[in-house]
Design a protein around this motif. Structure first.
Motif, PDB file in Angstrom:
ATOM      1  N   GLN A  90       0.837  -1.198   0.000  1.00 44.92           N
ATOM      2  CA  GLN A  90       0.000   0.000   0.000  1.00 44.92           C
ATOM      3  C   GLN A  90       0.872   1.249   0.000  1.00 44.92           C
ATOM      4  OE1 GLN A  90      -2.578   0.628   3.457  1.00 44.92           O
ATOM      5  NE2 GLN A  90      -4.180   1.468   2.126  1.00 44.92           N
ATOM      6  N   TYR A  91       0.401   2.253  -0.744  1.00 44.47           N
ATOM      7  CA  TYR A  91       1.092   3.537  -0.839  1.00 44.47           C
ATOM      8  C   TYR A  91       0.233   4.572  -0.120  1.00 44.47           C
ATOM      9  CZ  TYR A  91       2.338   7.909  -3.359  1.00 44.47           C
ATOM     10  OH  TYR A  91       2.667   9.204  -3.687  1.00 44.47           O
ATOM     11  N   VAL A  92       0.773   5.200   0.915  1.00 41.83           N
ATOM     12  CA  VAL A  92       0.054   6.241   1.630  1.00 41.83           C
ATOM     13  C   VAL A  92       0.825   7.556   1.514  1.00 41.83           C
ATOM     14  CG1 VAL A  92      -0.973   4.603   3.244  1.00 41.83           C
ATOM     15  CG2 VAL A  92       1.131   5.797   3.881  1.00 41.83           C
ATOM     16  N   ALA A  93       0.080   8.648   1.489  1.00 36.12           N
ATOM     17  CA  ALA A  93       0.672   9.979   1.418  1.00 36.12           C
ATOM     18  C   ALA A  93       0.232  10.773   2.632  1.00 36.12           C
ATOM     19  CB  ALA A  93       0.252  10.693   0.139  1.00 36.12           C
ATOM     20  N   VAL A  94       1.188  11.398   3.292  1.00 42.66           N
ATOM     21  CA  VAL A  94       0.934  12.247   4.448  1.00 42.66           C
ATOM     22  C   VAL A  94       1.009  13.700   3.975  1.00 42.66           C
ATOM     23  CG1 VAL A  94       1.722  12.924   6.746  1.00 42.66           C
ATOM     24  CG2 VAL A  94       1.924  10.535   6.006  1.00 42.66           C
ATOM     25  N   SER A  95      -0.088  14.433   4.135  1.00 45.45           N
ATOM     26  CA  SER A  95      -0.156  15.818   3.664  1.00 45.45           C
ATOM     27  C   SER A  95      -0.005  16.762   4.849  1.00 45.45           C
ATOM     28  CB  SER A  95      -1.481  16.070   2.948  1.00 45.45           C
ATOM     29  OG  SER A  95      -1.540  17.385   2.452  1.00 45.45           O
ATOM     30  N   GLN A  96       1.030  17.599   4.804  1.00 47.78           N
ATOM     31  CA  GLN A  96       1.363  18.496   5.910  1.00 47.78           C
ATOM     32  C   GLN A  96       1.296  19.955   5.446  1.00 47.78           C
ATOM     33  OE1 GLN A  96       1.107  15.861   8.176  1.00 47.78           O
ATOM     34  NE2 GLN A  96       2.636  17.004   9.340  1.00 47.78           N
ATOM     35  N   SER A  97       0.249  20.639   5.815  1.00 49.27           N
ATOM     36  CA  SER A  97       0.111  22.052   5.488  1.00 49.27           C
ATOM     37  C   SER A  97       0.807  22.904   6.541  1.00 49.27           C
ATOM     38  CB  SER A  97      -1.373  22.427   5.404  1.00 49.27           C
ATOM     39  OG  SER A  97      -2.022  21.685   4.403  1.00 49.27           O
ATOM     40  N   ALA A  98       0.985  24.192   6.212  1.00 56.08           N
ATOM     41  CA  ALA A  98       1.663  25.125   7.126  1.00 56.08           C
ATOM     42  C   ALA A  98       2.966  24.515   7.631  1.00 56.08           C
ATOM     43  CB  ALA A  98       0.746  25.502   8.283  1.00 56.08           C
ATOM     44  N   ALA A  99       3.765  24.007   6.696  1.00 56.36           N
ATOM     45  CA  ALA A  99       4.929  23.180   7.020  1.00 56.36           C
ATOM     46  C   ALA A  99       6.237  23.956   7.033  1.00 56.36           C
ATOM     47  CB  ALA A  99       5.014  22.021   6.027  1.00 56.36           C
ATOM     48  N   GLY A 100       6.188  25.228   7.396  1.00 58.00           N
ATOM     49  CA  GLY A 100       7.391  26.045   7.355  1.00 58.00           C
ATOM     50  C   GLY A 100       8.542  25.516   8.182  1.00 58.00           C
ATOM     51  N   ALA A 101       8.244  24.876   9.311  1.00 56.10           N
ATOM     52  CA  ALA A 101       9.307  24.390  10.189  1.00 56.10           C
ATOM     53  C   ALA A 101      10.014  23.167   9.625  1.00 56.10           C
ATOM     54  CB  ALA A 101       8.729  24.061  11.565  1.00 56.10           C
ATOM     55  N   GLU A 102       9.385  22.480   8.666  1.00 52.65           N
ATOM     56  CA  GLU A 102       9.950  21.224   8.167  1.00 52.65           C
ATOM     57  C   GLU A 102      10.240  21.227   6.676  1.00 52.65           C
ATOM     58  OE1 GLU A 102       8.146  17.747  11.007  1.00 52.65           O
ATOM     59  OE2 GLU A 102       6.881  18.432   9.360  1.00 52.65           O
ATOM     60  N   ILE A 103       9.910  22.279   5.976  1.00 57.79           N
ATOM     61  CA  ILE A 103       9.958  22.219   4.521  1.00 57.79           C
ATOM     62  C   ILE A 103      11.358  21.943   3.997  1.00 57.79           C
ATOM     63  CG2 ILE A 103      10.293  24.700   4.172  1.00 57.79           C
ATOM     64  CD1 ILE A 103       8.023  22.312   2.128  1.00 57.79           C
ATOM     65  N   ASP A 104      12.388  22.319   4.731  1.00 57.53           N
ATOM     66  CA  ASP A 104      13.760  22.079   4.283  1.00 57.53           C
ATOM     67  C   ASP A 104      14.461  20.970   5.062  1.00 57.53           C
ATOM     68  OD1 ASP A 104      13.828  24.067   2.230  1.00 57.53           O
ATOM     69  OD2 ASP A 104      13.975  25.602   3.783  1.00 57.53           O
ATOM     70  N   ALA A 105      13.718  20.244   5.881  1.00 59.96           N
ATOM     71  CA  ALA A 105      14.330  19.178   6.686  1.00 59.96           C
ATOM     72  C   ALA A 105      14.840  18.055   5.784  1.00 59.96           C
ATOM     73  CB  ALA A 105      13.319  18.629   7.682  1.00 59.96           C
ATOM     74  N   PRO A 106      15.985  17.449   6.104  1.00 56.39           N
ATOM     75  CA  PRO A 106      16.499  16.328   5.306  1.00 56.39           C
ATOM     76  C   PRO A 106      15.530  15.147   5.310  1.00 56.39           C
ATOM     77  CG  PRO A 106      18.182  17.170   6.803  1.00 56.39           C
ATOM     78  CD  PRO A 106      16.892  17.813   7.202  1.00 56.39           C
ATOM     79  N   VAL A 107      15.571  14.373   4.235  1.00 56.94           N
ATOM     80  CA  VAL A 107      14.674  13.223   4.122  1.00 56.94           C
ATOM     81  C   VAL A 107      14.895  12.251   5.274  1.00 56.94           C
ATOM     82  CG1 VAL A 107      14.092  11.209   2.713  1.00 56.94           C
ATOM     83  CG2 VAL A 107      14.445  13.428   1.617  1.00 56.94           C
ATOM     84  N   ALA A 108      16.139  12.040   5.658  1.00 49.84           N
ATOM     85  CA  ALA A 108      16.424  11.097   6.753  1.00 49.84           C
ATOM     86  C   ALA A 108      15.764  11.548   8.050  1.00 49.84           C
ATOM     87  CB  ALA A 108      17.931  10.960   6.935  1.00 49.84           C
ATOM     88  N   GLU A 109      15.789  12.848   8.295  1.00 52.56           N
ATOM     89  CA  GLU A 109      15.149  13.379   9.507  1.00 52.56           C
ATOM     90  C   GLU A 109      13.641  13.188   9.453  1.00 52.56           C
ATOM     91  OE1 GLU A 109      14.360  17.846  11.212  1.00 52.56           O
ATOM     92  OE2 GLU A 109      16.412  17.361  10.585  1.00 52.56           O
ATOM     93  N   LEU A 110      13.049  13.426   8.304  1.00 53.43           N
ATOM     94  CA  LEU A 110      11.604  13.244   8.155  1.00 53.43           C
ATOM     95  C   LEU A 110      11.225  11.772   8.263  1.00 53.43           C
ATOM     96  CD1 LEU A 110      11.048  15.785   5.251  1.00 53.43           C
ATOM     97  CD2 LEU A 110      10.378  16.078   7.649  1.00 53.43           C
ATOM     98  N   ARG A 111      12.050  10.913   7.743  1.00 61.80           N
ATOM     99  CA  ARG A 111      11.791   9.471   7.852  1.00 61.80           C
ATOM    100  C   ARG A 111      11.806   9.032   9.311  1.00 61.80           C
ATOM    101  NH1 ARG A 111      13.118   4.832   4.125  1.00 61.80           N
ATOM    102  NH2 ARG A 111      13.106   2.971   5.463  1.00 61.80           N
TER     103      ARG A 111
END
Length: 478
Positions: free
Chosen positions: A354-375
């Motif tokens: 299954q493929y799920v998508a997480v939608s995060q609005s008003a994401a200014g604090a995370e928009i530039d976070a590295p993929v590893a950190e978000l994972r």
């Protein structure tokens, strides 16, 4: 006599700059009214931010929407566009509003729903609010009183634009829990801003129109196919059938006055430069691009466009080796996760999982976070929300970012948003950021394109030659 653009002398013509939903709408409306129309788009596709791309994933090839988009039954202009493109069946609405809401911020996760019944406004929401488990009885009563007060507001009142939504909510007895569990649950997704950073005027528009205008206004719809299939593929076909010439990978460089008093647009495409003389030019591009192209004195306060801020949206995409989400989507409380959607069918995922998508609005604090950190952050959060994800294999994890996804819905933005008309004869503005009365949604984009086309036709004495887009009749313009 044939001009350089290939149009017969005396024929009315239009150039639309920008192939997002606003530009597509404007081009269709102008062509339907008989204007020879050219659409210019810098990207190799149409659709603006409502687009899809192919990804060669460890789970196999995927078709990915850059971000999750939804619409409501009250989005009458967007529903018109879907019908105009022959796509209504590809993005159907719920039969009745039903939003699963899972709270994992307490010792034991608790599921609830936001829904409606078949009763007149505002009674259609009363049973759902009464059964909503994420608010106390006192908070529910307070929400009801605030909703009745909100229903009496005029979202177009300029005074509301200068107030933030949170201040209004606190004045009307809303607790922090009520704001988190209800008002922001809806508001962040539609305004791309938390209540303390959102214009009360825009918030009033969202809640009054979506929840308090008609019983079914907030019924949710979303595309069951990739967005690109609708807003690129079907849009191209509709434009071609209407006689619109579409130039992709093309850039409008300058906008000036033509030899016959009309407008001249210089466009670079295919390594060449082409000049278009047009009676009508619609700039359906972001506000900074519009500012750069507008003739001098086209707006009373041209630099106001530069004061319209932008807000980001982040999307986290996860492909699991098994089914982990049993619903089409859900909203979350007590977690950094905002909304989770099942995108398995539309992505073309094969081989199970299954493929799920997480939608995060008003994401200014995370928009530039590295993929590893978000994972490291979001995989454990998804396991909290979705017990079936615990122990599931992750076949793919990736992130899409739109740093300027929408205009910033901050207090005061209303006075900065221009209408479709400008002081430059024959030049009109479109885009979700223009003064549609709506926040930066697909509905606002389509309304803006319809408004620009309507004003353009009025400007050349052809106002009666296009039927109005539903819901856009009579909208005041600046």
């Amino acid at each position: 006599m044939i001009e350089a653009t290939g149009r017969p002398a005396g024929a009315r013509s239009a150039v639309v700059v920008g192939g997002g939903l606003a530009g597509t709408t404007a081009a269709l409306r102008l062509a339907d009214a008989g204007l020879r129309t050219t659409l210019v788009e810098t990207r190799p596709r149409l659709g603006g931010l409502a687009f899809s791309f192919r990804r060669d994933s460890a789970a196999g090839p995927l078709t990915v929407d850059n971000g999750q988009h939804v619409h409501l039954r009250c989005c009458t202009a967007y529903l018109w566009l879907l019908e105009r493109l022959g796509a209504s069946a590809l993005a159907p609405l719920q039969r009745r509003l039903d939003i699963p809401v899972l709270d994992v911020g307490r010792a034991r996760a608790r599921a609830g729903r936001i829904g409606r019944v078949a009763l007149p406004v505002p009674f259609h929401l009363v049973p759902g609010l009464a059964a909503y488990p994420h608010l106390s009885l006192a908070e529910k009563a307070s929400v009801g009183r605030a909703a009745l007060a909100l229903r009496r507001l005029d979202p177009a009142d300029p005074a509301l634009d200068g107030v933030d939504f949170a201040t209004w909510l606190h004045r009307h007895g809303q607790s922090e829990r009520a704001i988190d569990a209800l008002w922001d649950l809806v508001g962040v997704a539609t305004l791309n801003a938390h209540a303390e950073h959102a214009s009360m005027g825009l918030a009033a528009k969202v809640f009054k129109t979506g929840l308090l205008s008609s019983p079914g206004a907030a019924d949710v719809g979303w595309a069951r196919v990739p967005l690109g299939e609708i807003h690129d593929g079907l849009a191209r076909s509709a434009l071609e059938e209407s006689g619109v010439r579409t130039l992709l990978r093309a850039k409008a460089r300058t906008l000036g006055t033509g030899s016959d008093g009309g407008r001249r647009v210089v466009v670079e495409h295919g390594g060449e430069t082409e000049e278009f003389d047009a009676d009508v030019v619609v700039l359906a591009v972001p506000q900074r691009e519009a500012h750069a192209l507008l003739p001098e004195q086209a707006l009373a306060e041209p630099d106001a466009l530069l004061d319209i801020g932008t807000a980001p949206i982040l999307n986290v995409h996860v492909v699991y080796d098994r089914k982990v989400l049993r619903r089409p989507f859900l909203a979350a409380l007590g977690s950094p996760v905002q909304w989770v959607f099942d995108r398995t069918a539309s992505s073309g995922l094969t081989g199970g999982g299954q493929y799920v998508a997480v939608s995060q609005s008003a994401a200014g604090a995370e928009i530039d976070a590295p993929v590893a950190e978000l994972r490291a952050k979001y995989l454990p959060e998804l396991e909290r929300l979705l017990p079936a994800a615990r122990g599931a294999g992750v076949r793919d994890f990736f992130v899409t970012r739109e740093r300027t996804a929408t205009f910033d819905a901050a207090p005061g933005v209303g006075r900065l948003r221009p209408g479709p008309r400008t002081r430059a004869a024959g030049v009109y503005l479109a885009g979700a950021w223009t003064d549609t009365g709506w926040p930066a949604t697909m509905e606002s984009a389509v309304r803006s394109g319809a408004a620009a086309a309507r004003e353009a036709l009025r400007g050349i004495g052809r106002a009666g030659e296009a039927n109005p887009v539903p819901g856009t009749e009579g909208r005041a313009v600046a």
